[in-house]
Design an enzyme around this catalytic site. Sequence first.
Site, PDB file in Angstrom:
ATOM      1  N   PRO A 450       0.808  -1.225   0.000  1.00  0.00           N
ATOM      2  CA  PRO A 450       0.000   0.000   0.000  1.00  0.00           C
ATOM      3  C   PRO A 450       0.838   1.270   0.000  1.00  0.00           C
ATOM      4  CG  PRO A 450      -0.963  -1.600   1.488  1.00  0.00           C
ATOM      5  CD  PRO A 450       0.360  -2.172   1.056  1.00  0.00           C
ATOM      6  N   HIS A 452       4.052   1.470  -0.897  1.00  0.00           N
ATOM      7  CA  HIS A 452       4.858   1.498  -2.125  1.00  0.00           C
ATOM      8  C   HIS A 452       4.043   2.035  -3.297  1.00  0.00           C
ATOM      9  CE1 HIS A 452       7.523   0.313  -5.356  1.00  0.00           C
ATOM     10  NE2 HIS A 452       6.571  -0.428  -5.870  1.00  0.00           N
ATOM     11  N   HIS A 485       8.847   8.203   9.242  1.00  0.00           N
ATOM     12  CA  HIS A 485       9.314   7.238  10.243  1.00  0.00           C
ATOM     13  C   HIS A 485       9.721   7.962  11.531  1.00  0.00           C
ATOM     14  CE1 HIS A 485       9.376   4.154   7.100  1.00  0.00           C
ATOM     15  NE2 HIS A 485       9.581   3.268   8.052  1.00  0.00           N
TER      16      HIS A 485
END
Length: 565
Positions: A450, A452, A485
Amino acid sequence: MTTNKDPQDKEPGKAEQATRNGGSSGVGIMKRLRRSASATEHNLSSLRNRKSTQNLFDQHGNPIDLRQYRKVLDKDENGNGTNGSEKKLRYRRTQSVTRAEEISNKEEKQRRAQPGRPIHRPRDSLFSWSSGFTNFSGLVNWGFLLLCIGGLRLGLENLLKYGIRINPLDWFFFISGHNEGEGHNALILSIYSLVHISLCLAVEKGLAMEIIAEGLGLFIQIVNIVVLVCLPVVTIHLKGHAFSLMGASTVCFFYSVLFLKLWSYVQTNMWCRQTYYQKNPRERRPSITLAELKKGVLHGGEEDEDVSKLVQYPDNLTYKDLLYFLCAPTLCYELNFPRTSRVRKRFLLKRLLEVVIGVNVVMALFQQWIIPSVRNSLIPFSNMDVALATERLLKLALPNHLCWLCFFYLMFHSFLNAVGELLNFADRNFYCDWWNANNIDTFWRTWNMPVHRWCVRHLYIPVVQMGYSSRQASTIVFLFSAVFHEYLVSVPLQIYKIWAFMGMMGQIPLSAISKSIEKKYGPRMGNIIVWASIILGQPLCIMAYYHDYVVQHFKNSLNGTDYSS
């Protein structure tokens, strides 16, 4: 006295006849040339390489034109042309190999026919590459069993050292934030996201109805989604004590997913709007009659009743359509998602059971194994004791990796399949065979499909279309991923470090290194590099963040603290 005339002077057609006669004409040429005082070539191969006829005369002083004898010279002593000679040489070699095999087979049969009961034959050892042996499944089973025994030993050591630490009541308190935070701030902040969702839909309707200008509408949408993703950062920073760790993590994850989904929603509607106005220019079109309307002029003629009608822009701009997309297990918006015809109740029940069991397994591993290992790594990590910190890192690697694998299966297979089954969402390609990745680049393209697909569709391709190179576009994608992240780790912990950011940006040189190793040593070694980065990279990041979190939030409680090994 008889005078010897040159055959070329007597019969001009003799040269052509000589070229047709093959080997015998070649012999005649050699006789003439050997009687010539100026000729230094003594065979056909030397004449064949001669490029000039200068100073080449016969015994009567007449020049010899080798071009008339070219066909003869191009043949060897056996009457075969040079190309034919090469073919015949290859044929002889093939015959020799075949003959050798026949001789070898005959010798083998004769040897086996001997009364001494021969048992040996030419063979390579199985570990030799020349043997062609590839079935090492037994060694794989051996390695798996050895890994299980090692893990069982570590688990038994953990039980003997710390006892049973698993307490489901603590899980409930941690997930619900019972002993942390004030009120239900995470829930309130999640509900507040409906404001941004409604604003996004309202602006899209205004753009479709031409009430809002295109530039102004895009500006409002950009500000809306930027404010959306920054809201948790500001709120948790100002009122961090009012949020539990689980609540803050859930809010950041929810708002990150919502940011990506609304970006996709806005950009996809922009593409549809551009195509819609290309087919339907913004000018008054001539009216149509009632008969033309009944014939389906607006919809391009007759429609097949068996084919379901697709939603067209701007009919998709509804709350129902937007809420379905926000709940669907995808980050990329489409006007018409592929749908299943029914809900498979047995399949759904299996996935829900996996979710329940998987959550309990992950929480048990955290409580029993990971938390003690992380706590014991604090002092060596603070003192920069490399040997002891490395031992703690390797000790943490196994339980952390097991948790990561359980989380992967729990999230990308069990949970997303359950949601897809409930919503009749047919595209279930949530992951590919990342475990076979031969380099880091392939791993990031296959383990989270998803994300990517979103990065390729809404970031990589638009950046390339703007004129940037593919390498620059890939760097921008990794930079974007690194920021998120860090966002998902630093904001809930309220420690704004760059370890996750540096870890993601470090994937760029690591990708180049893994590709170089794959090219030099083969795909198996590249796959080992991928697994090593997964197994060792994550616990190192966990130890770094735990150290910074404890030092920042519990600095006064660390004085005199010592942990047993």
